[in-house]
Enzyme design. Structure first.
Site, PDB file in Angstrom:
ATOM      1  N   LYS A 181      92.610  -4.417  35.653  1.00 34.20           N
ATOM      2  CA  LYS A 181      91.675  -3.275  35.677  1.00 34.20           C
ATOM      3  C   LYS A 181      92.144  -2.207  34.690  1.00 34.20           C
ATOM      4  O   LYS A 181      93.327  -2.151  34.329  1.00 34.20           O
ATOM      5  CB  LYS A 181      91.566  -2.647  37.074  1.00 34.20           C
ATOM      6  CG  LYS A 181      92.885  -2.102  37.687  1.00 34.20           C
ATOM      7  CD  LYS A 181      93.253  -0.697  37.305  1.00 34.20           C
ATOM      8  CE  LYS A 181      94.550  -0.213  37.958  1.00 34.20           C
ATOM      9  NZ  LYS A 181      95.124   0.986  37.344  1.00 34.20           N
TER      10      LYS A 181
ATOM     11  N   GLY B  11      97.276  -2.736  36.882  1.00 35.57           N
ATOM     12  CA  GLY B  11      97.232  -3.310  38.222  1.00 35.57           C
ATOM     13  C   GLY B  11      97.719  -4.747  38.296  1.00 35.57           C
ATOM     14  O   GLY B  11      97.286  -5.497  39.183  1.00 35.57           O
ATOM     15  N   GLY B  12      98.611  -5.159  37.401  1.00 35.02           N
ATOM     16  CA  GLY B  12      99.055  -6.556  37.376  1.00 35.02           C
ATOM     17  C   GLY B  12      99.614  -7.021  38.706  1.00 35.02           C
ATOM     18  O   GLY B  12      99.189  -8.045  39.252  1.00 35.02           O
ATOM     19  N   GLY B  13     100.545  -6.271  39.261  1.00 36.53           N
ATOM     20  CA  GLY B  13     101.148  -6.651  40.544  1.00 36.53           C
ATOM     21  C   GLY B  13     100.112  -6.645  41.653  1.00 36.53           C
ATOM     22  O   GLY B  13     100.099  -7.528  42.525  1.00 36.53           O
ATOM     23  N   SER B  14      99.218  -5.671  41.610  1.00 35.56           N
ATOM     24  CA  SER B  14      98.175  -5.567  42.645  1.00 35.56           C
ATOM     25  C   SER B  14      97.203  -6.733  42.539  1.00 35.56           C
ATOM     26  O   SER B  14      96.752  -7.286  43.556  1.00 35.56           O
ATOM     27  CB  SER B  14      97.407  -4.251  42.498  1.00 35.56           C
ATOM     28  OG  SER B  14      98.287  -3.162  42.569  1.00 35.56           O
ATOM     29  N   ALA B  15      96.860  -7.116  41.311  1.00 37.77           N
ATOM     30  CA  ALA B  15      95.962  -8.265  41.107  1.00 37.77           C
ATOM     31  C   ALA B  15      96.607  -9.523  41.690  1.00 37.77           C
ATOM     32  O   ALA B  15      95.945 -10.328  42.357  1.00 37.77           O
ATOM     33  CB  ALA B  15      95.690  -8.455  39.614  1.00 37.77           C
TER      34      ALA B  15
ATOM     35  N   ASP C  84      96.190   0.025  44.992  1.00 42.03           N
ATOM     36  CA  ASP C  84      95.154  -0.572  44.130  1.00 42.03           C
ATOM     37  C   ASP C  84      94.691  -1.947  44.609  1.00 42.03           C
ATOM     38  O   ASP C  84      93.709  -2.477  44.087  1.00 42.03           O
ATOM     39  CB  ASP C  84      95.719  -0.806  42.713  1.00 42.03           C
ATOM     40  CG  ASP C  84      95.883   0.479  41.934  1.00 42.03           C
ATOM     41  OD1 ASP C  84      95.450   1.527  42.432  1.00 42.03           O
ATOM     42  OD2 ASP C  84      96.448   0.411  40.833  1.00 42.03           O
TER      43      ASP C  84
HETATM   44  O1  C5P Z   1     100.575   2.296  46.473  1.00 42.51           O
HETATM   45  P1  C5P Z   1     101.521   1.890  45.416  1.00 42.51           P
HETATM   46  O2  C5P Z   1     102.733   1.177  45.966  1.00 42.51           O
HETATM   47  O3  C5P Z   1     100.902   1.169  44.272  1.00 42.51           O
HETATM   48  O4  C5P Z   1     102.074   3.266  44.781  1.00 42.51           O
HETATM   49  C1  C5P Z   1     103.249   3.343  44.037  1.00 42.51           C
HETATM   50  C2  C5P Z   1     103.747   4.794  44.098  1.00 42.51           C
HETATM   51  O5  C5P Z   1     102.872   5.655  43.361  1.00 42.51           O
HETATM   52  C3  C5P Z   1     103.788   5.375  45.490  1.00 42.51           C
HETATM   53  O6  C5P Z   1     105.009   5.132  46.111  1.00 42.51           O
HETATM   54  C4  C5P Z   1     103.593   6.862  45.247  1.00 42.51           C
HETATM   55  O7  C5P Z   1     104.837   7.443  44.874  1.00 42.51           O
HETATM   56  C5  C5P Z   1     102.701   6.900  44.036  1.00 42.51           C
HETATM   57  N1  C5P Z   1     101.283   7.078  44.373  1.00 42.51           N
HETATM   58  C6  C5P Z   1     100.817   8.334  44.752  1.00 42.51           C
HETATM   59  N2  C5P Z   1      99.498   8.487  45.070  1.00 42.51           N
HETATM   60  C7  C5P Z   1      98.647   7.442  44.985  1.00 42.51           C
HETATM   61  C8  C5P Z   1      99.090   6.169  44.603  1.00 42.51           C
HETATM   62  C9  C5P Z   1     100.423   6.024  44.294  1.00 42.51           C
HETATM   63  O8  C5P Z   1     101.574   9.308  44.827  1.00 42.51           O
HETATM   64  N3  C5P Z   1      97.370   7.651  45.292  1.00 42.51           N
END
Ligand code: C5P
Length: 303
Positions: A12, A103-107, A139
């Site tokens: 994405k 978003g590679g890891g999320s994908a 994501d």
């Molecule tokens: O959710 P994800 O593990 O992808 O997020 C990685 C880091 O990015 C989170 O630990 C947080 O520090 C930050 N983040 C945030 N607000 C978001 C998404 C991510 O602060 N909406």
């Protein structure tokens, strides 16, 4: 050798990303437009004996294959959900940039949920897959559907929107990995600006159009300042006259939107620099939804 399955999940970009506040759980409240593009990771899966999870990654070492890997975490989340531990042998072919804001890891996590649900004949409800996806990362739920999506909350609440026309996208991927957590931690803790709805006006009333002049990414400044190669790449894209350009998510990838893939390809001719260059098209929901298909043995041999 039992039959295996394949799923291909597209990356994405964020066509718009507003940070609207800081939440009590430490995350940031977002409003973002996710858009699938035609650059995909491929995940293969075969059944294996109970309790066994093997993950092979190509190119080797491009991401870790240990317990932090989002595919492994997705598999373990499914184990917890069903209270059993069916086994799988998995192979990931990585094309989406790592630490690239695409978003590679999320994908991969979304692909693993969908593939393992089928491989293990779980038939989980879409709402259960969505809940597990949101637990794995902000994501991840978007990737269960793809296309154009309006993300709110941490980004995990996604409203699917009508497809945009197939714009072309030029991607420049600088040779750096940017940590999302690091970017968010460098954001000024407010005051948060007033929300601006102009960018969404054309899509929420059903017409697939974005007000490009009103689109932006609130993370762009922090990423470009903290990772100068990203800033350089963005300057380079801007000079090519795109309809719109910014950083994807928290970087490091920068992109330019062009009216067609041909125009994006034309803009990329002669482009030089220390970045990976990709020309891709935006995908509508039908082309972006990760479909699980049976492995074609002639293509993949005994992998
Ligand atoms: O959710 P994800 O593990 O992808 O997020 C990685 C880091 O990015 C989170 O630990 C947080 O520090 C930050 N983040 C945030 N607000 C978001 C998404 C991510 O602060 N909406």
């Amino acid at each position: 050798m039992p039959d295996g399955l394949i799923v291909r999940v597209p990356a994405k970009i964020n066509l718009h990303l507003e940070v609207v506040g800081r939440r009590s759980d430490g995350y940031h409240e977002l409003r973002t437009l996710f858009q699938s593009v035609d650059l995909r990771d491929t995940l293969w899966g075969w059944p294996a004996e109970e309790g066994r999870l093997d993950l092979e990654i190509e190119p080797e070492g491009s991401v870790g294959s240990g317990s932090d890997n989002l595919i492994v975490r997705a598999a373990r989340a499914l184990w917890r959900e069903i209270g059993r531990r069916p086994g799988a042998r998995l192979k990931l072919e990585k094309r989406i940039p790592v630490g690239g804001g695409m978003g590679g890891g999320s994908a991969d996590a979304a692909g693993a949920l969908i593939l393992l649900d089928r491989l293990w004949s779980l038939d989980l409800l879409p709402s259960d897959l969505c809940r597990l996806a949101a637990e794995l990362g902000s994501d991840v739920p978007f990737f269960l559907h793809g296309g154009l999506g309006f993300g709110v909350g941490r980004g995990e609440e996604v409203l699917p929107l009508d497809d945009l026309p197939p714009f072309g996208v030029l991607l420049l991927v600088p040779p750096v990995e940017v940590s999302t957590a690091e970017v968010f931690s460098r954001l000024q803790p407010g005051p948060w600006k007033r929300q601006d709805d102009r960018v969404y006006a054309g899509i929420t009333d059903g017409t697939p159009a974005i007000e490009w002049s009103a689109a932006f990414n609130d993370l762009e400044r922090v990423v470009c300042e903290g990772w100068p190669l990203v800033g350089e790449a963005l300057e380079c894209v801007k000079r090519l006259g795109p309809v719109f350009s910014t950083v994807s998510g928290s970087g490091a990838t920068v992109f330019g939107v062009f009216d067609s893939v041909d125009m994006a390809a034309q803009a990329a001719v002669g482009l030089e620099g220390q970045w990976r260059i990709e020309v891709v098209r935006m995908l509508g929901r039908t082309g972006a939804r990760p479909e699980v298909v049976l492995e074609n043995r002639r293509e993949c041999g005994n992998n």
